[in-house]
Design a protein around this motif. Structure first.
Motif, mmCIF file in Angstrom:
data_model
loop_
_atom_site.group_PDB
_atom_site.id
_atom_site.type_symbol
_atom_site.label_atom_id
_atom_site.label_comp_id
_atom_site.label_asym_id
_atom_site.label_seq_id
_atom_site.Cartn_x
_atom_site.Cartn_y
_atom_site.Cartn_z
ATOM 1 N N TYR B 33 25.381 -35.124 67.760
ATOM 2 C CA TYR B 33 25.284 -35.692 69.100
ATOM 3 C C TYR B 33 24.921 -34.616 70.118
ATOM 4 O O TYR B 33 25.222 -33.443 69.928
ATOM 5 C CB TYR B 33 26.647 -36.267 69.536
ATOM 6 N N TYR B 35 25.978 -34.316 74.202
ATOM 7 C CA TYR B 35 26.681 -34.844 75.353
ATOM 8 C C TYR B 35 26.372 -33.953 76.555
ATOM 9 O O TYR B 35 26.176 -32.742 76.421
ATOM 10 C CB TYR B 35 28.203 -34.837 75.133
ATOM 11 N N ILE B 45 27.390 -39.387 76.672
ATOM 12 C CA ILE B 45 26.503 -39.291 75.518
ATOM 13 C C ILE B 45 25.048 -39.295 75.962
ATOM 14 O O ILE B 45 24.667 -40.001 76.901
ATOM 15 C CB ILE B 45 26.768 -40.455 74.524
ATOM 16 N N SER B 48 22.403 -39.616 69.776
ATOM 17 C CA SER B 48 23.118 -39.555 68.501
ATOM 18 C C SER B 48 22.098 -39.618 67.386
ATOM 19 O O SER B 48 21.151 -40.417 67.445
ATOM 20 C CB SER B 48 24.087 -40.730 68.342
ATOM 21 N N ASN B 50 21.874 -39.766 63.019
ATOM 22 C CA ASN B 50 22.566 -39.912 61.751
ATOM 23 C C ASN B 50 21.567 -39.664 60.623
ATOM 24 O O ASN B 50 20.534 -40.330 60.562
ATOM 25 C CB ASN B 50 23.176 -41.301 61.612
ATOM 26 N N PHE B 90 26.863 -30.190 75.544
ATOM 27 C CA PHE B 90 27.652 -29.994 74.324
ATOM 28 C C PHE B 90 26.990 -30.686 73.145
ATOM 29 O O PHE B 90 26.646 -31.876 73.214
ATOM 30 C CB PHE B 90 29.061 -30.579 74.484
#
Lengths: 112, 115
Positions: B33, B35, B45, B48, B50, B90
């Motif tokens: 992620y 942020y 957010i 993201s 995956n 982050f």
């Protein structure tokens, strides 16, 4: 989307007293509720989490409660110490979700 | 033995420049992620991923372009930087999506200042 509200925004407690932070969430599909602690200039770090199939969880001086019906959860810190001073964030995540929705944070100051 | 590491830690740059932030995790996680934490400490957010696939793009301006060359890396490139982009960014990772109840581990943050 999920909306997480957190209160209070600041909290000052005497060392040894308890601190309570409350959060509400809007999405009834949310099922994971972590709490993060962020010290000044540092990264957020998980201190405790709870899943929707559990009503309460405790880890030493820290406890979290969850009320799914009311859609709110709370963090309880007992016997506060100066090192508990930090910003605390609640968060929520729905099943099959790939993000945390954070509350606005609570700045906790423990007075010696 | 840092779990999630991002570089640089501090970045000061002029408006209009292009910059990149790199993130690597050695936890074997599938999900990463980005942020953004603004001056009021609010964490929001941005993206993201995956298994290198973009899952969430949370209405971020297209000046921000993430890239995941493999599961362990997620970089963030920002074009034409604006004053409002100043924040702490982050990177984080988790074994699966956080909706599965898996802990998200955060990097140490990159403090971006646009002047």
């Amino acid at each position: 989307g999920e909306n997480v509200e957190q209160h209070p925004s600041t909290l000052s407690v005497q060392e040894g007293d308890s601190a309570v932070i409350k959060c509400t969430y809007s999405d009834s599909a949310s099922n994971y509720f972590p709490w993060y602690k962020q010290e000044l200039g540092k990264r957020p770090q998980l201190i405790i989490d709870i899943r929707s199939n559990v009503g309460e969880k405790k880890d030493q001086r820290i406890a979290v409660t969850l009320n799914k019906t009311a859609k709110h959860f709370s963090l309880h810190i007992t016997e506060t110490q100066p090192e508990d001073s930090a910003v605390y964030f609640c968060a929520a995540s729905g099943s099959n979700d790939y993000k945390l929705s954070f509350g606005a944070g609570t700045t906790v100051t423990v007075r010696a | 033995d840092t779990a999630v590491s991002q570089t640089p830690k501090y970045l000061v740059t002029q408006m209009g420049n292009d910059k990149s932030i790199k993130c690597e995790q050695n936890l074997g996680h599938d999900t990463m992620y980005w942020y953004k934490q603004d001056s009021k400490k609010f964490l929001k957010i941005m993206f993201s991923y995956n298994n290198k696939e973009l899952i969430i793009n949370e209405t971020v301006p297209n000046r921000f372009s993430p890239k995941s060359p493999d599961k362990a890396h997620l970089n963030l490139h920002i074009n034409s930087l604006e004053l409002g982009d100043s924040a702490v960014y982050f990177c984080a990772s988790s074994q699966a999506g956080t909706g599965g109840g898996t802990e998200a581990f955060f990097g140490q943050g990159t403090r971006l200042t646009v002047v």
